[in-house]
Every structure is written in structure tokens, then in C-alpha cells.
Design an enzyme around this catalytic site. Structure first.
Site, PDB file in Angstrom:
ATOM      1  N   CYS A  23       1.301 -13.715   3.549  1.00  9.75           N
ATOM      2  CA  CYS A  23       1.026 -12.536   2.732  1.00  9.75           C
ATOM      3  C   CYS A  23       2.248 -11.661   2.497  1.00  9.75           C
ATOM      4  O   CYS A  23       2.485 -11.202   1.373  1.00  9.75           O
ATOM      5  CB  CYS A  23      -0.121 -11.730   3.333  1.00  9.75           C
ATOM      6  SG  CYS A  23       0.201 -11.004   4.965  1.00  9.75           S
ATOM      7  N   HIS A  69      -2.517  -7.161   6.648  1.00 10.23           N
ATOM      8  CA  HIS A  69      -2.415  -7.887   5.387  1.00 10.23           C
ATOM      9  C   HIS A  69      -1.517  -7.068   4.470  1.00 10.23           C
ATOM     10  O   HIS A  69      -1.586  -5.836   4.453  1.00 10.23           O
ATOM     11  CB  HIS A  69      -3.784  -8.094   4.741  1.00 10.23           C
ATOM     12  CG  HIS A  69      -3.713  -8.820   3.423  1.00 10.23           C
ATOM     13  ND1 HIS A  69      -3.131 -10.056   3.296  1.00 10.23           N
ATOM     14  CD2 HIS A  69      -4.126  -8.462   2.175  1.00 10.23           C
ATOM     15  CE1 HIS A  69      -3.200 -10.441   2.029  1.00 10.23           C
ATOM     16  NE2 HIS A  69      -3.789  -9.485   1.326  1.00 10.23           N
ATOM     17  N   ASP A  93      -2.350  -8.048  -5.560  1.00  5.52           N
ATOM     18  CA  ASP A  93      -2.262  -8.874  -4.348  1.00  5.52           C
ATOM     19  C   ASP A  93      -2.071 -10.340  -4.731  1.00  5.52           C
ATOM     20  O   ASP A  93      -2.993 -10.986  -5.217  1.00  5.52           O
ATOM     21  CB  ASP A  93      -3.535  -8.711  -3.524  1.00  5.52           C
ATOM     22  CG  ASP A  93      -3.443  -9.417  -2.168  1.00  5.52           C
ATOM     23  OD1 ASP A  93      -2.426 -10.090  -1.917  1.00  5.52           O
ATOM     24  OD2 ASP A  93      -4.379  -9.285  -1.357  1.00  5.52           O
TER      25      ASP A  93
END
Length: 709
Positions: free
Chosen positions: A287, A345, A368
């Protein structure tokens, strides 16, 4: 610059005034447009702001009374003619213009000021020049220029009013990614690298090989004026799940066929590898790597962006805004749920206006790129207005329900015994515990949590019926509803909480306290179960490495605090430096069988590697500097097969290692390297230490240096 076409119309071209040279005034334009250093190959300018180029002739001087000049800009099959006019008035930012200011015409040269519309598309443009008389026309290929978004211009949808924000979120090539857990936040620097050679060109190439461009070039060129469209295209292209994207994700197993995500320190190397491999995906990303590369591309394109970390981010696979966790009756976490909570995250926030919504949803938008769920059929997420998440306007595009659950889902913990649920607790505070980004001009975190989350109380909820109110920014008109989904329950007979003492460091004991409260009017015999498991930040725990069971007697309405310790010897042989500990306590009443529980997850800080740079941390370009790197073994045992590795993109070629067969207690392993930078900006040195007693890297440290002219 070559004359590619010469057309005679009803007469002859006397040929006495020929275009000899076009000077793009690169240095002046790049300073004026805040693009200095972005490219060595192209003129890079920002939309809506004039830039200048100088035409130099040979033969007789240009005669503006008999010879007209017309510029023509080309973008794919789209083109627009721009007559060159004599004017020093402010250009209209809604249209292309080309002006010659009084005093800009000399005997053999003329300077033209060109201004693009403020809503121009982000792309590489080609520029032609037509020199026309009544009898003839000569056409010259002038060259090309790159047009970017302009956060300095008020009419641009990405306009950002504060200069310190623009410096941080557009021009800075250095960032900090926050990792670990909310109980022990770690940080690692990241070099966005937008001034590294080839990075801007890689970002433009990313747009050219996107499915949107390959399927319909003209439509893609037109839509590139919209930062929301750009963010969705780039978001999908950072992962390779649907396209010729940059990074392949991998979260477990061996990384031998690529690079372990923990080893990346900057975006430039990743982008250049992707281009040089003819757009094969770079292996591997997780991530923070996906997010940091996305942040680089968006900053290059001129869209203000920042990397954001959500601690305890929920991954809600069934879209019910709640996460179920299952535990055994002795506190061992069970892998029975499809939902999960990542200890951290990382995603990106991009700054833009949202004319498709309302002014209430302008500003920061979540984008994202980590491939989790599909959005409109592709693996991307956002742009989702942060304000829509906070105000619970879940129908605001794009992907607001998923982002909302990531930061505000409830956690339902279920205690299971023999297939039956024997205890249940609801935690409304764990998810989205804290949300951080790098502070402006500082490595310290800025807390963004209030921007995402209201307090748990009656809050507006946007449904299909009332979403129109949110579009009109009348958020107060939205329906209100209690977040709690079940009726109020009586106070439990038992309450328990678990607290980890201080920040845990490698080689030290783990100290904790368990607080138990008896809310009933009689004494009770309890059994306390404590369980510790290893886990990685994005997965369920592995088997237990430590447990404890103890009988406890508690008096009516008494509160007890129980102290416990896990010695370092219990975790050193099984825990890698980047692992996390899941610690849970279950309290059981022996008579009534009532059970209550609490859980905490925390990381243990790894030992530090020291780096000392000759001359300090501000270095001169093209000059060699010596760096001393060393690791001292402060543990209570000898470490076999010790390896100290140093690397740094833009500073060092390859990896440099020092090895020792045995690193005794109190001794150090060291490596001296020479570094030299060939480009300006912030660079990152990274050092790792590993040994054969552990399957993974034990320690990883970073050092940032600033390269000046």
C-alpha cells in the site's frame, strides 16, 4: 527546428525572411512556472499562465505589416490556430492567445507570449508556426511543450491558496510515510523524485498507455482537463491489475523474483524500471509503495497531493460497515472472517474542486491505488471527498462507502467455544484510530482524524432519497440516525481493559496491565486468559507464542489491576522486526460462565542503524562525500551471519555490504561508502541489518540528505 512545409498561394515567396531558430526560453519559463528541474528534454509550463518563446530570423527582418504570424497547437488530432497579435493586455484565461508586447520586436527577433486556457488538458503539445503573406505561407515545426495543472492560478480547479501548502504538496520531492501501529508509530522517508531524470516523461507515458487513451485518444485528451478524471486514470495505472500499470502487488510469500516492498525508498527507480521494461509491471508493491508512486505522478501533473496513513483501517468486504473478529475462549484470535483490519493502510489525498458535486465537497479527495475492490469495473478508488466521509454522504462519488468503512466501521468481537458464540463485545473506537500525514515543512505527523470522523453520536446519513440535499451543501437537511444498530443493553457484570505500557523496543520485556471491574454486589472467582500472537500488518495472526492463565478473586464492586510481563526471550526467536503482536485477554466468571475480552495490537521498535555523513546533511551536487554506517549489537546474545547493507537511489549505484560471521554482544559492524548526487532535491540513504538467526531483516534505518547546486 526545420522548415517542414512551404506553400505558395497566388505568387512567389521572396525567401528573404526565414525563421532560423526558436528559443523556448527554458530557464526563464521554468522559473516563472514553478517547473524548474522537472525535465531536461521539454519545456514544461502551467496552464492559464503566459510563457514566452523568441523567434530568430535570418535575411531581412520580419515585417509585421506584410507578414502575419499564426501559431497552431496540436494535441493528437485536435488543433487550434492562434493568430499572433500586438497587445500587452492580460490574456483571457478561457482561450488560447499569442501576443507580442510593445518593444518585443527587434531587427532579427521577436518574442511571443503564449497563454493556454486554464482548463487545458494535461499533455505534451506540438507547436507549429505559420508565416503568412497575401501570396504565400511558410510552416515551421517549432517544437513541443508540456502543459500541467496550475495550483498557483485561482481559476484552475486545483488552485491551492497558501504558498507553504503549494511548496509541500507540489514542489517538495520528499515525504514521510507513517507505519507500525497507533501505539508505536514509526516513520520512513520517501523520495518522490519528480526532479529525477525521466520521471516526468514516465508520467506522460503512463497517460499514453492507459486503457482510456488506447481506446479513444481524442476523448481522453479532452477529459484530461479534469483533475478528477486524471486522478482515476492514474490511480488505476499505478497498479497493473487491469492494464499496463506500474506495480504488481504482493503481500506474502517469497519476493525473490522482484524487490521486497520494504526495500523501496523512492518512486524514480520504480517509474524508470517500468518504462525501460516496455511497461511490464515492477515487482513488488504494497500500500505505501502504491500510494507514494501515485503521489509522485500527481505532483508531477500539477495536482497537489499528500500521502496519508490510516491506523487500523478496515477492509469491509461485505459493505455492512462492521468488522467481525473471532477469538477462542482463551484469547487466541481465529482466522474465520473475510473482513480484516490492517494495522495501517496508506492512500493519497489530492486537492481539487468538485464541480460535479458542490462546493461543500471541494478540497482533499481520497485516491487509493492499492488494488482491493473494483470501482466501475476497474481496480481504482476515488476521488472521494474527505468531507463526504466525515458528513456520511455515502452516495457522493467515488467509492465513499468503502472509504467510510475504512475509517469508521464498528468492530464486533465474538468469543467462540465449541462452535458457539459465548461472548460478544462491540468496539466503536478502534477503526480509524488515528489518521496521519506529514506536517508542512516538518517530519512530524499532522493529525487528520477530525477531518474524516465525527464523534459517535447522531449524525447525518445521506441516503438515495436525501442525497440531493448534500449536493446543495445543505448537509443539515440530511436524515439523522443513531450509529448504534442495536438497542441499549444493560451494563455488563464484568468489564475488562488491556493496556500496553510505553513504546516497546527490541530486546526489552513487554509490560502490560489488565484492569478488571466487578459491577455486581457479590464476590466472584474469575479466570484470566492472556494470549500473544505474531501477525503482519495486513493479515490475521499466526499461532500463539506466549500465553498465561490465572485464577483471580474479586470483591463486590472492586476494580483490580493485574500486571504482566513477556520477557524478550519469549519473542526474539519468533518475531521479525516488522511483525506486530496481537495481545488479547479473556476474563471468565467460573460460576456464571460470563466472558468479556479486550485486545490490543502493537509493534516493537527495531534497533537503530547509525549513519554519519561527512560535511553534514546538505550536500553539493557532483561532489563526493563519505558516509560511515554502523550497527551495534545491544542484544544479550551473539548474532551469526551478520550483514549490513547500504543503498540510496540517486546517491549510490547498487548495494554495498559488510559481513561478519559472528557479531558479539556490544560489538559493531560497519561500512564506509562514498556518495555523489547528479540531481538536485532530497535523496534517501537506506541501511538494513540482518543475521542468519532471523528469516527477515532485523533493522532498517533511513537518512535524508538535501542536494544543492
Amino acid at each position: 527546428m526545420d522548415c517542414i512545409q512551404q506553400t505558395n498561394i497566388g505568387g512567389t515567396n521572396d525567401g528573404h525572411c526565414q525563421l532560423r531558430l526558436v528559443d523556448f526560453e527554458g530557464h526563464i519559463n521554468h522559473i516563472s512556472h514553478e517547473t524548474l528541474g522537472l525535465s531536461r528534454k521539454h519545456l514544461v509550463v502551467r496552464r492559464g499562465k503566459p510563457f514566452k518563446l523568441t523567434l530568430r530570423f535570418h535575411g531581412r527582418s520580419w515585417n509585421p505589416h506584410s507578414e502575419g504570424l499564426v501559431l497552431e497547437v496540436w494535441l493528437g488530432s485536435l488543433s487550434e490556430r492562434i493568430p499572433v497579435q500586438f497587445s500587452d493586455t492580460q490574456p483571457n484565461p478561457q482561450h488560447w492567445s499569442a501576443n507580442i508586447h510593445p518593444g518585443s520586436v527587434h531587427s532579427e527577433s521577436v518574442t511571443i507570449y503564449i497563454c493556454s486556457p486554464v482548463r487545458s488538458s494535461v499533455a505534451l503539445y506540438n507547436l507549429l508556426l505559420h508565416k503568412e503573406t497575401r501570396q504565400s505561407r511558410s510552416t515551421y515545426a517549432v517544437g513541443s511543450f508540456v502543459l500541467l495543472c496550475n495550483p498557483w492560478l485561482k481559476d484552475d480547479p486545483v488552485y491551492m491558496p497558501q504558498e507553504d501548502q503549494r511548496q509541500e504538496y507540489i514542489k517538495s520531492d520528499y515525504g514521510v510515510v507513517f507505519m507500525g501501529t497507533n501505539l508505536n508509530v514509526c516513520q520512513r522517508p520517501w523520495s518522490f523524485g519528480q526532479y529525477e531524470p525521466g520521471v516526468l516523461e514516465a508520467c506522460l507515458k503512463l497517460l499514453e498507455v492507459s486503457p482510456q487513451h488506447l481506446n479513444d485518444k481524442t476523448r481522453d485528451y479532452i477529459l484530461r482537463a479534469d483533475p478528477a478524471y486524471l486522478s482515476r486514470v492514474v490511480c488505476a495505472m499505478v497498479n497493473c491489475n487491469d492494464d499496463l500499470g506500474i506495480l504488481l502487488g504482493k503481500w506474502q510469500g517469497s519476493y525473490e523474483s522482484g524487490v521486497n516492498p520494504t526495500e523501496w525508498g523512492g518512486s524514480a527507480d520504480i517509474l524508470r524500471r517500468w518504462v525501460s521494461s516496455n511497461f511490464s509491471p515492477v515487482r513488488y508493491g504494497q500500500c505505501w509503495v502504491f500510494a507514494s508512486v501515485l503521489c509522485t505522478v500527481m505532483r508531477v501533473l500539477g495536482i497537489p497531493s499528500r500521502v496519508v496513513t490510516v491506523f487500523n483501517a478496515a477492509h469491509d468486504t461485505d459493505a455492512n460497515s462492521s468488522i467481525e473478529e473471532f477469538y477462542s475462549s482463551t484469547g487466541e484470535k481465529l482466522n474465520l472472517s473475510k473482513d480484516s483490519i490492517w494495522n495501517f493502510h496508506v492512500w493519497v489525498e489530492c486537492w481539487m474542486r468538485r464541480p460535479d458535486l458542490s462546493a461543500a465537497f471541494d478540497g482533499w479527495q481520497v485516491v487509493d491505488p492499492t488494488p482491493q475492490e473494483k470501482s466501475a469495473g476497474i481496480f481504482c478508488c476515488g476521488p472521494c471527498p474527505v468531507a463526504a466521509v466525515q458528513q456520511r454522504c455515502l452516495r457522493a462519488p467515488f467509492d465513499t462507502p468503502f472509504i467510510f468503512a475504512s475509517v469508521d466501521a464498528d468492530v464486533i468481537r465474538l468469543i467462540v467455544r465449541n462452535g458457539q458464540v459465548v461472548g460478544r463485545t462491540v468496539d466503536t473506537e478502534r477503526v480509524g484510530k488515528v489518521i496521519y500525514t506529514k506536517g508542512i515543512g516538518s517530519d512530524s505527523p499532522e493529525n487528520l482524524t477530525p477531518a474524516y470522523k465525527m464523534k459517535k453520536r447522531a449524525q447525518p446519513v445521506c441516503t438515495a432519497r436525501n442525497f440531493s440535499y448534500c449536493r446543495s451543501a445543505v448537509v443539515s437537511s440530511c436524515q439523522t440516525a443513531e450509529i448504534a444498530s442495536s438497542p441499549e443493553e444493560p451494563a455488563p457484570g464484568l468489564e475488562v481493559s488491556l493496556k500496553i505500557k510505553g513504546k516497546q523496543s527490541w530486546g526489552e520485556s513487554i509490560w502490560m496491565s489488565v484492569t478488571v471491574t466487578n459491577n455486581l454486589g457479590h464476590s466472584r472467582v474469575l479466570v484470566e486468559h492472556l494470549n500473544a500472537q505474531i501477525k503482519e500488518y495486513n493479515r490475521s495472526p499466526q499461532e500463539s507464542f506466549w500465553e498465561m492463565h490465572k485464577e483471580v478473586h474479586i470483591q463486590p464492586h472492586q476494580t483490580l489491576t493485574l500486571q504482566h510481563t513477556i520477557p524478550a526471550s519469549e519473542y526474539e526467536s519468533v518475531l521479525a522486526a516488522q511483525n506486530i503482536v496481537n495481545l488479547a485477554v479473556v476474563i471468565k466468571d467460573e460460576q456464571t460462565k460470563e466472558r468479556v475480552m479486550h485486545a490490543q495490537e502493537f509493534n516493537i521498535s527495531s534497533p537503530q542503524i547509525s549513519m554519519e555523513i561527512e560535511g553534514g546533511d546538505s550536500l553539493h551536487i557532483y561532489k563526493e562525500h563519505t558516509v560511515q554506517v554502523y550497527f551495534t549489537n545491544n542484544l544479550t546474545k551473539t548474532l551469526d551471519g551478520a550483514v549490513l547493507t547500504v543503498e540510496g537511489s540517486g546517491l549510490l549505484k547498487g548495494k554495498h555490504e559488510a559481513r561478519l560471521a559472528h557479531l558479539n554482544q556490544g560489538k559493531k559492524i560497519e561500512k564506509t561508502v562514498s556518495i555523489m548526487a547528479s540531481s538536485l532535491g532530497t535523496k534517501i540513504l537506506m541501511a538494513t541489518f540482518s543475521h542468519s538467526n532471523s528469516p527477515t531483516v532485523m533493522s532498517r534505518s533511513y537518512h535524508k540528505v538535501t542536494i544543492t547546486a
